[in-house]
Write an enzyme that holds these catalytic residues in place. Structure first.
Site, mmCIF file in Angstrom:
data_model
loop_
_atom_site.group_PDB
_atom_site.id
_atom_site.type_symbol
_atom_site.label_atom_id
_atom_site.label_comp_id
_atom_site.label_asym_id
_atom_site.label_seq_id
_atom_site.Cartn_x
_atom_site.Cartn_y
_atom_site.Cartn_z
ATOM 1 N N ILE A 14 -16.317 4.449 -6.778
ATOM 2 C CA ILE A 14 -15.368 4.217 -5.681
ATOM 3 C C ILE A 14 -14.349 5.350 -5.624
ATOM 4 O O ILE A 14 -13.670 5.646 -6.606
ATOM 5 C CB ILE A 14 -14.642 2.864 -5.847
ATOM 6 C CG1 ILE A 14 -15.670 1.731 -5.962
ATOM 7 C CG2 ILE A 14 -13.689 2.624 -4.668
ATOM 8 C CD1 ILE A 14 -15.057 0.357 -6.145
ATOM 9 N N TYR A 15 -14.264 5.972 -4.480
ATOM 10 C CA TYR A 15 -13.298 7.050 -4.238
ATOM 11 C C TYR A 15 -12.194 6.521 -3.332
ATOM 12 O O TYR A 15 -12.388 5.549 -2.595
ATOM 13 C CB TYR A 15 -13.992 8.246 -3.576
ATOM 14 C CG TYR A 15 -14.921 8.987 -4.514
ATOM 15 C CD1 TYR A 15 -16.158 8.442 -4.869
ATOM 16 C CD2 TYR A 15 -14.572 10.222 -5.054
ATOM 17 C CE1 TYR A 15 -17.007 9.114 -5.742
ATOM 18 C CE2 TYR A 15 -15.420 10.905 -5.921
ATOM 19 C CZ TYR A 15 -16.634 10.336 -6.255
ATOM 20 O OH TYR A 15 -17.470 11.001 -7.116
ATOM 21 N N ALA A 16 -11.057 7.153 -3.398
ATOM 22 C CA ALA A 16 -9.963 6.767 -2.487
ATOM 23 C C ALA A 16 -9.184 8.014 -2.090
ATOM 24 O O ALA A 16 -9.019 8.946 -2.887
ATOM 25 C CB ALA A 16 -9.039 5.754 -3.154
ATOM 26 N N PRO A 62 -15.973 4.714 -11.092
ATOM 27 C CA PRO A 62 -16.551 6.021 -10.703
ATOM 28 C C PRO A 62 -17.358 5.978 -9.406
ATOM 29 O O PRO A 62 -17.581 7.025 -8.799
ATOM 30 C CB PRO A 62 -17.465 6.380 -11.875
ATOM 31 C CG PRO A 62 -17.203 5.403 -12.955
ATOM 32 C CD PRO A 62 -16.440 4.244 -12.401
ATOM 33 N N LYS A 94 13.641 43.339 7.125
ATOM 34 C CA LYS A 94 13.872 42.524 5.926
ATOM 35 C C LYS A 94 13.886 41.081 6.378
ATOM 36 O O LYS A 94 14.865 40.597 6.935
ATOM 37 C CB LYS A 94 15.207 42.893 5.274
ATOM 38 C CG LYS A 94 15.209 44.267 4.611
ATOM 39 C CD LYS A 94 16.613 44.669 4.171
ATOM 40 C CE LYS A 94 16.623 46.096 3.633
ATOM 41 N NZ LYS A 94 17.966 46.717 3.735
ATOM 42 N N ASN A 136 -2.878 9.885 15.180
ATOM 43 C CA ASN A 136 -1.712 9.054 14.881
ATOM 44 C C ASN A 136 -0.400 9.834 14.908
ATOM 45 O O ASN A 136 0.638 9.293 15.247
ATOM 46 C CB ASN A 136 -1.867 8.266 13.570
ATOM 47 C CG ASN A 136 -2.530 9.068 12.477
ATOM 48 O OD1 ASN A 136 -2.707 10.287 12.618
ATOM 49 N ND2 ASN A 136 -2.893 8.419 11.394
ATOM 50 N N CYS A 137 -0.465 11.136 14.594
ATOM 51 C CA CYS A 137 0.770 11.939 14.642
ATOM 52 C C CYS A 137 1.246 12.158 16.071
ATOM 53 O O CYS A 137 2.369 12.614 16.296
ATOM 54 C CB CYS A 137 0.560 13.293 13.976
ATOM 55 S SG CYS A 137 0.025 13.168 12.269
ATOM 56 N N THR A 164 -11.484 6.673 -8.096
ATOM 57 C CA THR A 164 -10.627 5.606 -8.632
ATOM 58 C C THR A 164 -11.091 5.292 -10.057
ATOM 59 O O THR A 164 -11.970 5.973 -10.608
ATOM 60 C CB THR A 164 -10.739 4.329 -7.783
ATOM 61 O OG1 THR A 164 -12.073 3.804 -7.947
ATOM 62 C CG2 THR A 164 -10.483 4.614 -6.310
ATOM 63 N N ASP A 214 -3.103 8.109 2.496
ATOM 64 C CA ASP A 214 -1.773 7.545 2.285
ATOM 65 C C ASP A 214 -1.751 6.405 1.268
ATOM 66 O O ASP A 214 -0.680 6.025 0.793
ATOM 67 C CB ASP A 214 -1.211 7.000 3.607
ATOM 68 C CG ASP A 214 -0.989 8.094 4.633
ATOM 69 O OD1 ASP A 214 -1.260 9.270 4.328
ATOM 70 O OD2 ASP A 214 -0.541 7.770 5.751
#
Lengths: 567, 567
Positions: free
Chosen positions: B298-300, B296, B454, B42-43, B293, B303
Site C-alpha cells: 500500500i502506497y500513499a 509494503p 546585481k 482545485n487550486c 506505507t 495531502d
C-alpha cells in the site's frame, strides 16, 4: 595607505571603487574616465532611444560629485590613461580638455576599459549617418540624427543584443526598420531553432529581417532637401543630411536614412598590450581567477578580459554587465588583501524582442557540436502558469545535457512570460552542479497565477530522465526530413489541429485517444516516428506502441519545435 | 499482470494513474473517486468564484471518459472505498448512487484521499450560510449562496492560502469582506514582519482585516426578505436565506451574509487508520521515502501523508499540489518495479494577495526559533529589475542561514513583480545545498526589463557574507525598541526622506554623504546604531564609522523592514 588607480568608470571600475572604499577608509582611490560620464546605465541606452525610458537623466546613475561625497573617490572624467609604466608603478594621463599630460603612481592598478564596437572596413561605412552605440555621446548622436535627418527608414546591421534592441527602438518610434544579419539566425547565444521564435516575432511586427545577408557597401548621398511649403510639404519634412544607399551581399540595394553597426564588440586591450600585459588567445586581457593580470599589481575586469567558462573551464569572452560588476567588487577585495576567486562565467543572458523574451545559460548546441561533446537535448513547450488562469503563455524551453552523467550543459527559453525565471532556475542548477535527474525534484513556487504543479523545468527533467533511462527514444526535428523507407511518420493530434496548425507532409493521422483501438493499422516491421503538438501526447502514444511491441520514436518538442526551426 | 487500485482521483491519484499506464500497457488500473469529478483544478476554485476564471468548465481537466480513452484507466466516480482488507488485498467499495457495496482486489493499492477542511466546533457554525472550499461542489454551493442570498458582506475565517484567495474573490465581486485571523499575522509560512506587507496591501483594498481575533459564536438568522418594488427596492435585492450574527473573541459582533471557514486542513486518515496502517506523530499517514506505507503493498501520497522535511529530515505535513503530483508519479514508478525515492519537501509556496505576491521556501524564523537552531538573517529591499526601466517594483526579501556554515535555512519574498522568480532561485539553491556565500556568484538573467546586474539574490548574499566575515555587524528591527543608553540611533537618510517616509523617534540625522565631515558629532564611547531606507547607505556609513574607529551596527533591511513589521 594603499593607493588604487582605476581606469574606466562604468560597471567594473565603479563597482571596484565603491567596494574598495567600503573596505578601507584610508586608501587613496582615483578613478580615470576618458569620457564625460561615469557609472551610466549603458544597458539602458537603446530604451531611451526607443522612448521607454523617457528621461535621459535616469541613465546617469552617479556623478563625480556624488562619488566623492559618498565614497571619497577622486573621479577624473575627460582624463585618459594613455600608458602604464609598470616598473615605476605609474600611469600617464592625458587631459582631454587641454591636452596636458601628467603621471599618477599606484600601488594597485585596475583596468576596466570595456569593449569597443567592431566596425568592419566596409567601403563607405565612415559617414555622418552611420553610428555604433556604446555610450551616452553615441546615444545622443543617434537621437540627433533621427531628428535632424527626419529618419523614416533605419537599417541595423547585427542581430545581437544591441542590434535587436535598436531594431525595437526604431520600430517603437514608428521608423520602418531593416535588420541585416550575416548568420542564419539572430541572437547567437541560442540555437537556430529557438531563434526561430524570435524571427517570427520580428517579422510579425513588420520589421524587414534579412538573415544570411551582409552589408557590402555604403554610399552616402548628401542632400539638403528643404521642405517646399508652397507645394504642400510639411515644414518638418526637411532632410539636411541625406541618405545612404546600401549594397547587400546578395546584390540587393536598400535606401536608408540611418545605419547602426552592431555586429559585435572587441576588448579594448591597447593599454594593456602596450604595457606588455599578457593577452589571451581570444584577444582579451588575460587574468587569473583573482582578476590579476600577468602583472600582480595590475588587475583587470569586465568586457576587456578573458575569463574562465563555467562549463568547460576554457577561456571565454563574455561582455555582460553582471560578471563585470561582480569582478570589480572582487578585484577590490583582492587589492585590499582579501582572497576572493572568480567562479567562472556561464554567459547567462536575456534579450527582450518585442513581446518575447529570449534567454539562455551555459553552452548552446552549436558550441557543443564544435567541441565534439557528446550531448542529448530535450524541448518542452508548456504554459508559464496554470493554463486555466488568465495570462498563461507558452514557454518554449530547450535543455542540453550529458546523456550518461546527466550533467547540465545549457538551457534556452523563449516566450512572453516566465522566461527569465526558468533560465535563472537553470543557471542556479547548473552552477550548483545538479543533474537533470535532480531537476525532477525541484520544488518551485506554485499557485495558478505563477506556475504549475509540474513546472516547465520539472517537465523537461522528466523528458530528459525518460531518455536517459531508456523510457523514451527521441527523434529530433532536424532528422524528420531524412526519414528512411523503414520509418512511418504518425501524427497523433486531432484532425482539427492538423488543419489549423499545419502538419508534416506524408504523416498518418491517428489521434492518441484512438490509438489503442487502431494500433493494427500500423506496421510492426517499421519504426513509427510519432509526433504531436509539443511531445506530450507523443510520449503517451510512444509508450503504448512500445509496450505493445512496436518500434517507435517520439519527436521531442513536437510539431512546434519542427515548425519554428524553419521560421 | 499487475492490478493497481487507486483511492482518490485528483492530483496525486490522477498523476499516478497516468504514469502507471505509460509504464505498463497491461497493468489493470482502477481509480476510485467518491466525488463526481476527477482531476479537477482545485487550486483554481477561488479564482472562478472571484471571476478571474470565467468558465467553470476550465476547472475540469479530465473526465472519466478522457482518462479511459487516453490511459485506459477504469475511473469510478461516486464510488467510495470504505475499507481496506489487507490480508486478502482487497478494498470494499460503496456506490454513492445506489448504496451497493462490492469488493475489488489489488496487487498494489495507492491511497490519495487528501486533506479535509477543519471546521472547529464553534456554536452555530453548522448553518446554510457557512461553507468550506475543497472541491467543485463546495465551490458551487458558495456561488449559489452568493447569488441566492444576495451577499453584500462576507466573512472569511483564516488567513492562509484559501482564506486569502477567498477574501480576494469576494472583494473582486464587490462584496465587503472581513478577514478574521487568530494569529497576529496572515500567511504563516512567512514571518510576521514579512506578512506586514500583506497586511498593508489587504487594508489598502478596504478589507476589514482583524488579526489576533477568533470567531466565538455564530447565530443564523433566517430571513425571507422579498424586495418591495413599490417602495423602490430593486427586484434583485431579495434575501431568501438570511444572515449570520457573529460573535468574536474580543466581544465584538459582526453581521455577515456568508461565512467561509478556512482555518486549515487535516489529513484524511480514517481509511488508513481503520486498516491498521501506521499514522505519524503529526497525524498524517506514515510513508517511507518510496511512498510506501507500513504495508509494503500500500502506497500513499499527497495531502494525507507525512513526508520528510528537506531541511531537517523531520516529518512534516505539506498540503501542496506540487509534492502531491510528484509523489503520485513516483509511487507509480515504484509499484511497477522502479526504485525512486522522494527527496523531501521544502514547502515552497506562493500566494497572490491583490497586486502582491508573498512566497517562501524552507524554514521560517518562527520554526528555527522553536527548534532552537542558531541562525542569522538578512533583509534586502531592491528593485525587481533595473530601476530606470519602467515597471520596476521593490522586492522585499528575507534570507535565513547558518552564520557558521552559510547553509541556507529558508527565504521569503514579498512584492508586486519578480517574487516567484527569487523564491524559485532560492528553492533550487537550497535543494542543491549551496551556501549563502555561493549565492554571491549566481549569474542570473540580466537586461533592464528583467533584472539587475546585481540581482536581489546577489545583494542578499553580499549582506550575508559581510556579516559572516565580520565586515558588517547587524542589528535587527525587533531590537530597535530596546536600545540602551550606550547606543545612539543615527538616521543617514536625507531630511526629505524622514519627512515623507517617517523615522524612528530619537534618531540623530546625518545624511551619509555628509558623514565624513560631521563624524565628530558622534560619540566614540557609544555604539552607533545606523539606519537608512533599506540598509544600503547604512552599510556605507557603517564601514566609514568602523574604519574610523567607531563602534557601530547597521539596521539590516533599514527603515522599510522596521516599518512594515508593525503593519
Amino acid at each position: 595607505m594603499t593607493k588604487i588607480v582605476i581606469v574606466g568608470g562604468v560597471a567594473g571600475g565603479a563597482s571596484a571603487a565603491a567596494r574598495a572604499r567600503r573596505l578601507s577608509e584610508d586608501a587613496e582611490i582615483i578613478m580615470f574616465e576618458r569620457g564625460e560620464f561615469v557609472s551610466f546605465a549603458n544597458c539602458g541606452l537603446p530604451y531611451h532611444i526607443g522612448g521607454d525610458i523617457k528621461e535621459r537623466s535616469k541613465l546617469l546613475l552617479q556623478t563625480p560629485e556624488s562619488f566623492l561625497a559618498r565614497f571619497n573617490v577622486d573621479v577624473r572624467t575627460m582624463n585618459e590613461v594613455i600608458s602604464i609604466n609598470r616598473e615605476e608603478k605609474s600611469v600617464t594621463v592625458r587631459s582631454m580638455l587641454d591636452g596636458s599630460e601628467y603621471t599618477e603612481n599606484y600601488d594597485f592598478l585596475l583596468i576596466s576599459p570595456g569593449a569597443a564596437p567592431v566596425v568592419p572596413p566596409i567601403p563607405g561605412v565612415d559617414n555622418p549617418l552611420t553610428h555604433s552605440l556604446r555610450n551616452i555621446p553615441d546615444m545622443d548622436k543617434i537621437l540627433h540624427t533621427i531628428e535632424m535627418n527626419n529618419v523614416e527608414h533605419a537599417t541595423v546591421v547585427g542581430g545581437g543584443f544591441i542590434g535587436l534592441e535598436m531594431m525595437e527602438a526604431f520600430h517603437q518610434r514608428g521608423i520602418k526598420t531593416t535588420l541585416l544579419e550575416l548568420a542564419d539566425q539572430v541572437m547567437t547565444p541560442v540555437d537556430k531553432e529557438m531563434a526561430g521564435f524570435a524571427h517570427a516575432e520580428i517579422r510579425s511586427h513588420g520589421v524587414d529581417l534579412r538573415l544570411s545577408t551582409a552589408l557590402s557597401a555604403v554610399e552616402y548621398v548628401p542632400e539638403a532637401h528643404i521642405a517646399s511649403e508652397d507645394s504642400g510639404e510639411d515644414a518638418a519634412h526637411q532632410h539636411i543630411h541625406g541618405h545612404l544607399d546600401l549594397t547587400l551581399s546578395n546584390g540587393d540595394t536598400l535606401k536608408t536614412d540611418i545605419l547602426i553597426m552592431a555586429v559585435g564588440v572587441r576588448p579594448e586591450i591597447k593599454l594593456a598590450q602596450e604595457a606588455g600585459l599578457k593577452i589571451g588567445e581570444l584577444g582579451g586581457i588575460w587574468t587569473n581567477s583573482s582578476m590579476q593580470t600577468s602583472d600582480p599589481a595590475i588587475y583587470a575586469v569586465g568586457d576587456a578580459i578573458e575569463e574562465a567558462d563555467f562549463v568547460t573551464g576554457d577561456a571565454t569572452l563574455v561582455p555582460l554587465a553582471g560578471p563585470a560588476n561582480r569582478q570589480g567588487r572582487m578585484a577590490a577585495d583582492n587589492m585590499l588583501g582579501r582572497n576572493e576567486t572568480y567562479q567562472g562565467t556561464q554567459g547567462t543572458a536575456i534579450c527582450k524582442i518585442f513581446d518575447l523574451a529570449v534567454a539562455s545559460t551555459g553552452k548552446n548546441e552549436k558550441q557543443l557540436k564544435r567541441e565534439g561533446t557528446n550531448y542529448e537535448k530535450v524541448y518542452v513547450h508548456t504554459a508559464s502558469h496554470a493554463s486555466y488562469y488568465p495570462g498563461a503563455e507558452i514557454v518554449s524551453f530547450k535543455m542540453l545535457f550529458d546523456p550518461q552523467s546527466g550533467k547540465i550543459f545549457g538551457a534556452q527559453a523563449v516566450g512572453k512570460d516566465g522566461v527569465d525565471k526558468r533560465i535563472d532556475v537553470m543557471a542556479v542548477a547548473q552552477r550548483a552542479s545538479m543533474t537533470v535527474e535532480q531537476l525532477q525534484h525541484l520544488e518551485l513556487t506554485y499557485a495558478p497565477p505563477y506556475g504549475s504543479a509540474k513546472d516547465v523545468i520539472n517537465q523537461a527533467a522528466f523528458v530528459a530522465s525518460n531518455i536517459m533511462k531508456g523510457d523514451a527514444t527521441a527523434i529530433h526535428f532536424d532528422e524528420i526530413e531524412n526519414l528512411s523507407e523503414d520509418q512511418v511518420l504518425l501524427d497523433v493530434r486531432n484532425p482539427g489541429e492538423l488543419e489549423n496548425m499545419g502538419y508534416i507532409e506524408g504523416a498518418l493521422n491517428i489521434p492518441v485517444d484512438q490509438l489503442r483501438n487502431r494500433m493494427n493499422e500500423l506496421p510492426k516491421d517499421k519504426e513509427i516516428v510519432i509526433y504531436c503538438a509539443v511531445g506530450l501526447r507523443g510520449n503517451v502514444a510512444y509508450r503504448q506502441l512500445v509496450n505493445n511491441g512496436y518500434m517507435a520514436r517520439n519527436l521531442i518538442g513536437g510539431f512546434r519545435t519542427y515548425k519554428f526551426a524553419k521560421a
